[in-house]
Design a protein around this motif. Structure first.
Motif, mmCIF file in Angstrom:
data_model
loop_
_atom_site.group_PDB
_atom_site.id
_atom_site.type_symbol
_atom_site.label_atom_id
_atom_site.label_comp_id
_atom_site.label_asym_id
_atom_site.label_seq_id
_atom_site.Cartn_x
_atom_site.Cartn_y
_atom_site.Cartn_z
ATOM 1 N N MET A 100 38.646 39.694 44.347
ATOM 2 C CA MET A 100 39.722 38.959 44.315
ATOM 3 C C MET A 100 40.423 38.751 43.016
ATOM 4 O O MET A 100 39.819 38.797 42.165
ATOM 5 N N ALA A 101 41.772 38.711 43.089
ATOM 6 C CA ALA A 101 42.576 38.537 41.687
ATOM 7 C C ALA A 101 42.042 36.995 41.255
ATOM 8 O O ALA A 101 41.890 36.209 42.023
ATOM 9 N N THR A 102 42.123 37.187 39.863
ATOM 10 C CA THR A 102 41.928 36.042 39.203
ATOM 11 C C THR A 102 43.332 35.628 38.605
ATOM 12 O O THR A 102 44.205 36.228 38.326
ATOM 13 N N ILE A 103 43.522 33.943 38.396
ATOM 14 C CA ILE A 103 44.885 33.639 38.614
ATOM 15 C C ILE A 103 45.025 32.942 37.071
ATOM 16 O O ILE A 103 44.213 31.915 36.947
ATOM 17 N N ASP A 104 45.683 33.240 36.291
ATOM 18 C CA ASP A 104 46.296 32.335 35.007
ATOM 19 C C ASP A 104 47.075 31.349 35.381
ATOM 20 O O ASP A 104 48.245 31.246 36.027
ATOM 21 N N ARG A 105 46.556 30.017 35.160
ATOM 22 C CA ARG A 105 47.176 28.690 35.427
ATOM 23 C C ARG A 105 47.920 28.038 34.305
ATOM 24 O O ARG A 105 48.131 27.021 34.117
ATOM 25 N N SER A 111 49.185 54.764 47.949
ATOM 26 C CA SER A 111 48.137 55.172 48.851
ATOM 27 C C SER A 111 46.715 54.393 48.302
ATOM 28 O O SER A 111 45.894 53.592 49.224
ATOM 29 N N ALA A 112 46.529 54.471 47.091
ATOM 30 C CA ALA A 112 45.363 54.251 46.574
ATOM 31 C C ALA A 112 45.202 52.463 46.366
ATOM 32 O O ALA A 112 44.119 51.785 46.432
ATOM 33 N N LEU A 113 46.491 51.811 46.367
ATOM 34 C CA LEU A 113 46.511 50.539 46.419
ATOM 35 C C LEU A 113 46.484 49.869 47.991
ATOM 36 O O LEU A 113 46.673 48.514 48.127
ATOM 37 N N LYS A 114 46.428 50.767 48.924
ATOM 38 C CA LYS A 114 46.521 50.537 50.320
ATOM 39 C C LYS A 114 47.644 49.512 50.603
ATOM 40 O O LYS A 114 47.477 48.641 51.657
ATOM 41 N N LEU A 115 48.987 49.774 49.992
ATOM 42 C CA LEU A 115 50.183 49.311 50.450
ATOM 43 C C LEU A 115 50.330 49.972 51.775
ATOM 44 O O LEU A 115 50.538 50.896 51.980
ATOM 45 N N LYS A 116 50.856 49.002 52.694
ATOM 46 C CA LYS A 116 51.218 49.192 53.925
ATOM 47 C C LYS A 116 52.312 50.103 54.451
ATOM 48 O O LYS A 116 53.279 50.280 53.590
ATOM 49 N N ASN A 117 52.195 50.835 55.594
ATOM 50 C CA ASN A 117 53.227 51.883 55.865
ATOM 51 C C ASN A 117 53.776 51.662 57.300
ATOM 52 O O ASN A 117 53.455 52.309 58.177
ATOM 53 N N HIS A 118 54.656 50.708 57.454
ATOM 54 C CA HIS A 118 55.132 50.338 58.555
ATOM 55 C C HIS A 118 56.622 49.455 58.117
ATOM 56 O O HIS A 118 56.776 49.142 57.062
ATOM 57 N N PRO A 165 44.892 35.451 49.021
ATOM 58 C CA PRO A 165 43.670 35.834 49.955
ATOM 59 C C PRO A 165 43.099 37.055 49.520
ATOM 60 O O PRO A 165 43.725 38.045 48.817
ATOM 61 N N SER A 166 41.866 37.356 49.948
ATOM 62 C CA SER A 166 40.959 38.480 49.580
ATOM 63 C C SER A 166 41.774 39.910 49.686
ATOM 64 O O SER A 166 42.330 39.856 50.512
ATOM 65 N N THR A 167 41.975 40.607 48.623
ATOM 66 C CA THR A 167 42.785 41.861 48.676
ATOM 67 C C THR A 167 41.787 42.923 48.458
ATOM 68 O O THR A 167 40.705 43.105 48.000
ATOM 69 N N PRO A 168 42.071 44.241 48.817
ATOM 70 C CA PRO A 168 41.261 45.533 48.511
ATOM 71 C C PRO A 168 40.862 45.634 47.047
ATOM 72 O O PRO A 168 41.947 45.263 46.392
ATOM 73 N N HIS A 169 39.874 45.962 46.745
ATOM 74 C CA HIS A 169 39.423 46.146 45.502
ATOM 75 C C HIS A 169 40.230 47.222 44.683
ATOM 76 O O HIS A 169 40.431 48.323 45.629
ATOM 77 N N ILE A 170 40.927 47.320 43.633
ATOM 78 C CA ILE A 170 41.473 48.197 42.808
ATOM 79 C C ILE A 170 40.587 48.871 42.026
ATOM 80 O O ILE A 170 40.135 48.363 41.122
ATOM 81 N N ASP A 171 40.671 50.195 42.208
ATOM 82 C CA ASP A 171 39.644 51.014 41.304
ATOM 83 C C ASP A 171 40.592 51.571 40.220
ATOM 84 O O ASP A 171 41.169 52.384 40.376
ATOM 85 N N TYR A 172 40.404 50.929 38.965
ATOM 86 C CA TYR A 172 41.437 51.193 37.941
ATOM 87 C C TYR A 172 40.911 52.661 37.520
ATOM 88 O O TYR A 172 41.875 53.292 36.780
ATOM 89 N N GLU A 173 39.803 53.027 37.563
ATOM 90 C CA GLU A 173 39.442 54.052 37.169
ATOM 91 C C GLU A 173 40.021 55.445 37.931
ATOM 92 O O GLU A 173 40.458 56.613 37.355
#
Length: 226
Positions: free
Chosen positions: A1-6, A129-136, A26-34
């Motif tokens: 989950m992303a951390t937020i800078d307040r 695609s790697a970020l699982k951005l939706k396609n519709h 909300p929880s989002t897919p883990h981003i594999d930065y490698e």
């Protein structure tokens, strides 16, 4: 989950209606930065650079958009263009837009939107695609972008007219976008995946999370303007 800078400070002259307070996504897919680090994007001259060059040494707001002829993407980027350069400079934050078109269309889109900042394309949509951005292409949903001024009917007329003028859609007409704040390095601050064409994160929320002064946007009436 992303951390937020307040740590953002409210800007002067903004009402409670204008302001957006950072809240966890909300929880989002883990981003594999490698994996995504060396994936390429192209600039307006067709020069290819690895994605991590954008965030390696600096915090960056990255906005992934739909095809360049989509009216929702165009109007969102038009409002991104209204962010004063000194706001970003003072916060040491970059602003980058990445589309899913071909690089040869970048200059025309920048001219149409007045966008003065960095704009690249992910021609093969590998990063999308790697970020699982939706396609519709759904416009359904309870959230409507405050930055889209056109009605659905008027917007579709605009997109169709521009497609007729340009001869194609300059990208995948079903691909949706998202917003990512990352850096320096693979330090993730925020990540949102659009669920429909209108599901953009309000720009002032992005600015607040990134520690950038927020912008007072005028309330535009919806119009049909080709």
């Amino acid at each position: 989950m992303a951390t937020i800078d307040r740590g953002a400070t409210p800007s002067e002259g903004l009402t409670s209606v204008d302001m957006y307070v950072p809240a966890p996504e909300p929880s989002t897919p883990h981003i594999d930065y490698e994996i995504i680090a060396k994936m390429p994007v192209w600039d307006s001259n067709g020069i290819m650079i690895p994605l991590d060059h954008l965030y390696r040494n600096q915090k960056v707001i990255i906005v992934f958009i739909r095809n360049f002829l989509c009216y929702t993407a165009k109007e969102y980027v038009e409002d991104l263009a209204k962010i004063p350069p000194n706001y970003l400079w003072d916060a040491n934050v970059r602003l980058v837009v990445i589309g899913c078109s071909e690089w040869k269309y970048i200059k025309a889109f920048k001219n149409e939107t007045g966008f003065p900042y960095e704009l690249y394309v992910d021609q093969e949509k590998n990063i999308f695609s790697a970020l699982k951005l939706k396609n519709h292409s759904s416009v359904q949903g309870s959230i409507h972008s405050p930055h889209v001024k056109s009605s659905i009917f008027g917007g579709l007329i605009k997109s169709t007219w521009r497609a007729m003028l340009h001869g194609d859609y300059h990208g995948d007409i079903k691909q949706l976008g998202g917003q990512l704040i990352v850096g320096p390095g693979p330090q993730e601050h925020f990540f949102h995946i659009d669920n429909n064409m209108m599901d953009h994160t309000p720009i002032n929320r992005l600015l607040a999370v990134a520690g950038v002064d927020q912008v007072s946007y005028e309330k535009h009436a919806r119009v049909i303007q080709l």
